[in-house]
Design a protein around this motif. Structure first.
Motif, PDB file in Angstrom:
ATOM      1  N   ASP A 121     -40.733  30.423 -41.286  1.00 27.36           N
ATOM      2  CA  ASP A 121     -41.309  30.599 -39.950  1.00 27.36           C
ATOM      3  C   ASP A 121     -40.748  29.511 -39.045  1.00 27.36           C
ATOM      4  O   ASP A 121     -40.355  28.443 -39.527  1.00 27.36           O
ATOM      5  CB  ASP A 121     -42.842  30.480 -39.994  1.00 27.36           C
ATOM      6  CG  ASP A 121     -43.470  31.455 -40.962  1.00 27.36           C
ATOM      7  OD1 ASP A 121     -43.400  32.659 -40.707  1.00 27.36           O
ATOM      8  OD2 ASP A 121     -44.018  30.999 -41.989  1.00 27.36           O
ATOM      9  N   VAL A 175     -29.267  31.547 -35.579  1.00 28.14           N
ATOM     10  CA  VAL A 175     -30.448  32.132 -36.230  1.00 28.14           C
ATOM     11  C   VAL A 175     -31.386  31.052 -36.769  1.00 28.14           C
ATOM     12  O   VAL A 175     -32.610  31.173 -36.665  1.00 28.14           O
ATOM     13  CB  VAL A 175     -30.025  33.073 -37.380  1.00 28.14           C
ATOM     14  CG1 VAL A 175     -31.240  33.555 -38.170  1.00 28.14           C
ATOM     15  CG2 VAL A 175     -29.237  34.256 -36.826  1.00 28.14           C
ATOM     16  N   HIS A 176     -30.829  29.986 -37.316  1.00 32.51           N
ATOM     17  CA  HIS A 176     -31.630  29.011 -38.059  1.00 32.51           C
ATOM     18  C   HIS A 176     -31.829  27.730 -37.261  1.00 32.51           C
ATOM     19  O   HIS A 176     -31.150  27.485 -36.264  1.00 32.51           O
ATOM     20  CB  HIS A 176     -30.966  28.736 -39.411  1.00 32.51           C
ATOM     21  CG  HIS A 176     -30.759  29.978 -40.211  1.00 32.51           C
ATOM     22  ND1 HIS A 176     -31.768  30.580 -40.911  1.00 32.51           N
ATOM     23  CD2 HIS A 176     -29.655  30.761 -40.384  1.00 32.51           C
ATOM     24  CE1 HIS A 176     -31.308  31.677 -41.504  1.00 32.51           C
ATOM     25  NE2 HIS A 176     -30.026  31.808 -41.192  1.00 32.51           N
ATOM     26  N   CYS A 198     -34.893  27.755 -42.363  1.00 34.26           N
ATOM     27  CA  CYS A 198     -34.656  29.186 -42.165  1.00 34.26           C
ATOM     28  C   CYS A 198     -35.958  29.789 -41.654  1.00 34.26           C
ATOM     29  O   CYS A 198     -36.961  29.801 -42.375  1.00 34.26           O
ATOM     30  CB  CYS A 198     -34.240  29.848 -43.482  1.00 34.26           C
ATOM     31  SG  CYS A 198     -34.322  31.657 -43.447  1.00 34.26           S
ATOM     32  N   ARG A 213     -36.909  32.843 -41.030  1.00 34.89           N
ATOM     33  CA  ARG A 213     -36.952  34.302 -41.163  1.00 34.89           C
ATOM     34  C   ARG A 213     -37.490  34.694 -42.539  1.00 34.89           C
ATOM     35  O   ARG A 213     -37.072  34.162 -43.561  1.00 34.89           O
ATOM     36  CB  ARG A 213     -35.536  34.857 -40.983  1.00 34.89           C
ATOM     37  CG  ARG A 213     -35.386  36.340 -41.271  1.00 34.89           C
ATOM     38  CD  ARG A 213     -34.016  36.831 -40.852  1.00 34.89           C
ATOM     39  NE  ARG A 213     -32.940  36.129 -41.537  1.00 34.89           N
ATOM     40  CZ  ARG A 213     -31.667  36.175 -41.150  1.00 34.89           C
ATOM     41  NH1 ARG A 213     -31.318  36.862 -40.093  1.00 34.89           N
ATOM     42  NH2 ARG A 213     -30.732  35.531 -41.833  1.00 34.89           N
ATOM     43  N   ARG A 214     -38.421  35.663 -42.533  1.00 34.14           N
ATOM     44  CA  ARG A 214     -38.952  36.215 -43.775  1.00 34.14           C
ATOM     45  C   ARG A 214     -38.578  37.689 -43.880  1.00 34.14           C
ATOM     46  O   ARG A 214     -38.731  38.447 -42.915  1.00 34.14           O
ATOM     47  CB  ARG A 214     -40.471  36.073 -43.844  1.00 34.14           C
ATOM     48  CG  ARG A 214     -40.940  34.646 -43.990  1.00 34.14           C
ATOM     49  CD  ARG A 214     -42.385  34.563 -44.436  1.00 34.14           C
ATOM     50  NE  ARG A 214     -42.797  33.177 -44.553  1.00 34.14           N
ATOM     51  CZ  ARG A 214     -42.558  32.405 -45.601  1.00 34.14           C
ATOM     52  NH1 ARG A 214     -41.899  32.914 -46.631  1.00 34.14           N
ATOM     53  NH2 ARG A 214     -42.955  31.154 -45.633  1.00 34.14           N
ATOM     54  N   TRP A 272     -32.429  34.045 -46.163  1.00 36.86           N
ATOM     55  CA  TRP A 272     -33.779  34.447 -45.784  1.00 36.86           C
ATOM     56  C   TRP A 272     -34.787  33.870 -46.761  1.00 36.86           C
ATOM     57  O   TRP A 272     -34.462  33.425 -47.852  1.00 36.86           O
ATOM     58  CB  TRP A 272     -33.912  35.961 -45.710  1.00 36.86           C
ATOM     59  CG  TRP A 272     -33.871  36.710 -47.035  1.00 36.86           C
ATOM     60  CD1 TRP A 272     -34.928  37.104 -47.800  1.00 36.86           C
ATOM     61  CD2 TRP A 272     -32.689  37.163 -47.717  1.00 36.86           C
ATOM     62  NE1 TRP A 272     -34.480  37.771 -48.919  1.00 36.86           N
ATOM     63  CE2 TRP A 272     -33.116  37.822 -48.896  1.00 36.86           C
ATOM     64  CE3 TRP A 272     -31.319  37.077 -47.457  1.00 36.86           C
ATOM     65  CZ2 TRP A 272     -32.218  38.395 -49.804  1.00 36.86           C
ATOM     66  CZ3 TRP A 272     -30.425  37.631 -48.360  1.00 36.86           C
ATOM     67  CH2 TRP A 272     -30.880  38.287 -49.513  1.00 36.86           C
ATOM     68  N   GLN A 309     -46.006  37.921 -42.556  1.00 35.77           N
ATOM     69  CA  GLN A 309     -45.429  38.789 -41.539  1.00 35.77           C
ATOM     70  C   GLN A 309     -45.587  40.216 -42.040  1.00 35.77           C
ATOM     71  O   GLN A 309     -44.859  40.674 -42.907  1.00 35.77           O
ATOM     72  CB  GLN A 309     -43.957  38.431 -41.314  1.00 35.77           C
ATOM     73  CG  GLN A 309     -43.770  37.008 -40.783  1.00 35.77           C
ATOM     74  CD  GLN A 309     -42.313  36.602 -40.674  1.00 35.77           C
ATOM     75  OE1 GLN A 309     -41.405  37.407 -40.868  1.00 35.77           O
ATOM     76  NE2 GLN A 309     -42.076  35.340 -40.332  1.00 35.77           N
TER      77      GLN A 309
END
Length: 224
Positions: free
Chosen positions: A37, A83-84, A108, A110-111, A154, A219
């Motif tokens: 997150d 992205v990160h 990171c 993203r999940r 991810w 999520q």
């Protein structure tokens, strides 16, 4: 093939953060190699002083966090630009002299759900809060080949695992560039099986429906 990477503890923690008594940060984000997150930059310490040792791997274990070299950052940005999260951190020797080189705390944010609980043969257990959760996969397990959507890095969502999940391309580049401080903890066989949350983690979803105050930790996307 995909992989789960985590810190190589051949390289022990050698730094302590100055925020413990100087920076006055009230709340510090603790997330190991990544949280999955977005992290508030104000909660990330920016100075760390050596307590022991001399080795500086490309991925350094920190007290509850991590730090990565510019070589690691370059690889991530080549494959997934923008992205990160990377937060600059200054390393100092025990005498206070800055250590050359640029390092960052990495996250990171993203999940993605890819772990196929059923196909991996994972059993179930009850977490401390009473939520049913799949057992932690070991050295090998199965993931959905199309669930990651082409992502290179991810974190998992429903079945949390330590470290980060990475594509075979990312893992190959880590090896090719001889980035230190990371090691493969598990290999992931990619199956042509769609990820359907109700089929893979149905007991968890049922529990979350009955405990809506716990849903914010996940999520849920289209999951009911």
């Amino acid at each position: 093939m995909a992989f789960r990477l985590d810190l190589d503890f051949f390289y022990p923690e050698r730094f302590a953060f100055e925020y413990l008594d100087k920076n006055g940060i009230a709340e510090v984000a603790i997330f190991g190699l990544s949280r999955g997150d977005p992290i508030d930059p104000a909660t990330v310490p920016r100075i760390a002083q050596a307590q022991r040792g001399k080795r500086m791997p490309d991925v350094c274990p920190m007290p509850g966090l991590n730090a990565v070299s510019s070589r690691f950052r370059d690889l991530v940005e080549e494959l997934e630009p923008g992205v990160h999260q990377f937060f600059e951190i200054e390393f100092r020797e025990q005498d206070g002299i800055p250590i050359p080189g640029q390092y960052y705390t990495f996250n990171c944010p993203r999940r993605i759900d890819t772990i196929l609980v059923n196909e991996s043969g994972l059993g179930w257990k009850e977490a401390r809060n009473g939520m049913p959760t799949p057992n932690t996969p070991r050295r090998q397990f199965c993931i959905s080949s199309n669930a990651s959507g082409g992502a290179h890095i991810w974190c998992e969502n429903f079945k949390r695992v330590a470290g980060i999940m990475v594509s075979d391309q990312f893992a190959a580049e880590v090896k090719k560039r001889e980035l230190t401080g990371l090691e493969v903890k598990a290999t992931c066989n990619e199956l042509d099986v769609p990820y359907v949350a109700e089929q893979q983690v149905g007991p968890m979803l049922a529990w979350l429906r009955a405990n809506p105050d716990k849903r914010k930790s996940f999520q849920l996307g289209d999951a009911p």
